[in-house]
Enzyme design. Sequence first.
Site, short mmCIF file in Angstrom:
data_model
loop_
_atom_site.label_atom_id
_atom_site.label_comp_id
_atom_site.label_asym_id
_atom_site.label_seq_id
_atom_site.Cartn_x
_atom_site.Cartn_y
_atom_site.Cartn_z
N GLY A 117 2.30 1.71 8.60
CA GLY A 117 3.70 2.09 8.80
C GLY A 117 4.45 0.99 9.53
O GLY A 117 3.85 0.07 10.10
N GLU A 157 3.32 -8.09 10.55
CA GLU A 157 3.81 -8.14 9.17
C GLU A 157 5.26 -8.64 9.14
O GLU A 157 5.60 -9.47 8.33
CB GLU A 157 3.71 -6.74 8.54
CG GLU A 157 4.21 -6.67 7.09
CD GLU A 157 4.02 -5.29 6.45
OE1 GLU A 157 3.57 -4.37 7.15
OE2 GLU A 157 4.33 -5.17 5.25
N HIS A 172 -2.55 -2.85 10.55
CA HIS A 172 -1.36 -3.59 10.09
C HIS A 172 -0.70 -4.20 11.32
O HIS A 172 -0.33 -3.47 12.25
CB HIS A 172 -0.33 -2.64 9.46
CG HIS A 172 -0.64 -2.20 8.07
ND1 HIS A 172 -1.66 -1.35 7.77
CD2 HIS A 172 -0.04 -2.50 6.89
CE1 HIS A 172 -1.69 -1.13 6.47
NE2 HIS A 172 -0.72 -1.82 5.90
N ASP A 202 -1.57 -4.91 -1.67
CA ASP A 202 -0.81 -3.95 -0.88
C ASP A 202 -0.52 -2.68 -1.70
O ASP A 202 -1.04 -1.63 -1.40
CB ASP A 202 0.49 -4.56 -0.35
CG ASP A 202 0.92 -3.94 0.98
OD1 ASP A 202 0.16 -3.13 1.52
OD2 ASP A 202 2.01 -4.29 1.48
N ASP A 249 -1.21 5.60 -2.41
CA ASP A 249 0.08 6.19 -2.80
C ASP A 249 1.08 5.15 -3.32
O ASP A 249 2.04 5.51 -4.00
CB ASP A 249 0.70 7.01 -1.65
CG ASP A 249 0.71 6.28 -0.33
OD1 ASP A 249 0.09 5.20 -0.23
OD2 ASP A 249 1.36 6.76 0.62
N HIS A 291 -6.92 -4.54 0.54
CA HIS A 291 -5.73 -3.92 1.13
C HIS A 291 -4.86 -3.33 0.02
O HIS A 291 -4.01 -4.01 -0.55
CB HIS A 291 -4.95 -4.96 1.95
CG HIS A 291 -3.85 -4.37 2.78
ND1 HIS A 291 -3.72 -4.60 4.13
CD2 HIS A 291 -2.83 -3.54 2.46
CE1 HIS A 291 -2.67 -3.96 4.59
NE2 HIS A 291 -2.10 -3.30 3.59
N HIS A 323 -2.91 0.41 -0.92
CA HIS A 323 -2.55 1.79 -0.56
C HIS A 323 -2.56 2.65 -1.82
O HIS A 323 -1.87 2.32 -2.79
CB HIS A 323 -1.16 1.83 0.07
CG HIS A 323 -1.07 1.11 1.38
ND1 HIS A 323 -1.16 1.75 2.59
CD2 HIS A 323 -0.90 -0.21 1.67
CE1 HIS A 323 -1.04 0.86 3.57
NE2 HIS A 323 -0.89 -0.34 3.05
ZN LIG Z 1 -0.28 -2.24 3.82
#
Ligand SMILES: [Zn+2]
Length: 338
Positions: free
Chosen positions: A171, A201, A198, A279, A18, A14, A16
């Site tokens: 998101g 969370e 996701h 993450d 960006d 997991h 990302h």
């Molecule tokens: Zn995430």
Amino acid sequence: MRDMLKKLPKVELHCHLDGSVRPETMYELLLEEKDLENISLEEFEKMVKVEDGCNSLVEYLEKFSYPLKIMQSKENIERITYELLEDLSKQNVKYAEIRFAPFLFMKKGLSFDEAVESVLKGMERAKKDFNILSNAILACMRYESVDKSIEVVKKGEKFLGKGVVAVDLAGGEEGFPPEKHKEAFDLAYEKGYNITVHAGETGRDENIIKSVELLHAQRIGHGIAAIKNPNIMKLLKEKDIFLEMCPISNLQTKAVNSIDEYPIREFLNNDILVTVNTDNTTVSNTSLDKEYSLLIEELGFSIEDIMKIMENSVKATFLPEEEKNHLKRIIEDSLKNI
Ligand SMILES: [Zn+2]
């Protein structure tokens, strides 16, 4: 112990793209594009990483504006992917699944295919140079329409099995329940994508059930809220759903108030298939070494616990069975050398 952690072979599931851009690269590219005021790299780093004072997921997500400014050309996207994998390989990560939302890279004219191909090129190059294996997960964004998610699924299909292994729904969860994207995830399921979502969370435990039952999720990103509901824990266990937990990010977004409240031990005790991930290596200023250290130092995890998590991570990869066995052998070989 720290030395041993460094040498441990690792799997990242997991992460990302960006949120994991080298700050120096961002700084260099923003200066080149004359998109940055006259500030030092040191000051800039503070702007793109979360400090202790982060109060919410919303505040956390604001950090993504800088990387997204420069992830609009083929060269930059390929370079950023390649550099992330180089950084991961230095921590002995053997396999990584990197996620990104193609539409966020298409603000200045790149096509969907160009955005995806640039990531895949960076991955290919990193495999050759650093011997790290990786695949991509295409993220749909919750705040977008279901039509946009359907477009991701349709346009991504030609890359399936050629570097792309799954779709994700990412998101903030508030106001954007999973069912909104059901049609897209039904289609993804039909087309043979693996699915991660996701969910749970920042408190919405019902989103975990909906993601599994309505969106076909095999893995859940975070899933912390499952601890509130024994029925959800039961569901996760019965259906062999993996949790992609990201402890440092979860502390920063105030998904839990303190590490003592972090439910990872309870999940493990209940035989829930927990994995540990970063993450966002830059935004969260973290690494798998840091995540594992936190569990060892603050929650008393043993090396055996960490090995169990690693075993889960290999099982949780979206690799075809044969490649999964290959990865298992790579990990076992690497463990012999510790
Ligand atoms: Zn995430």
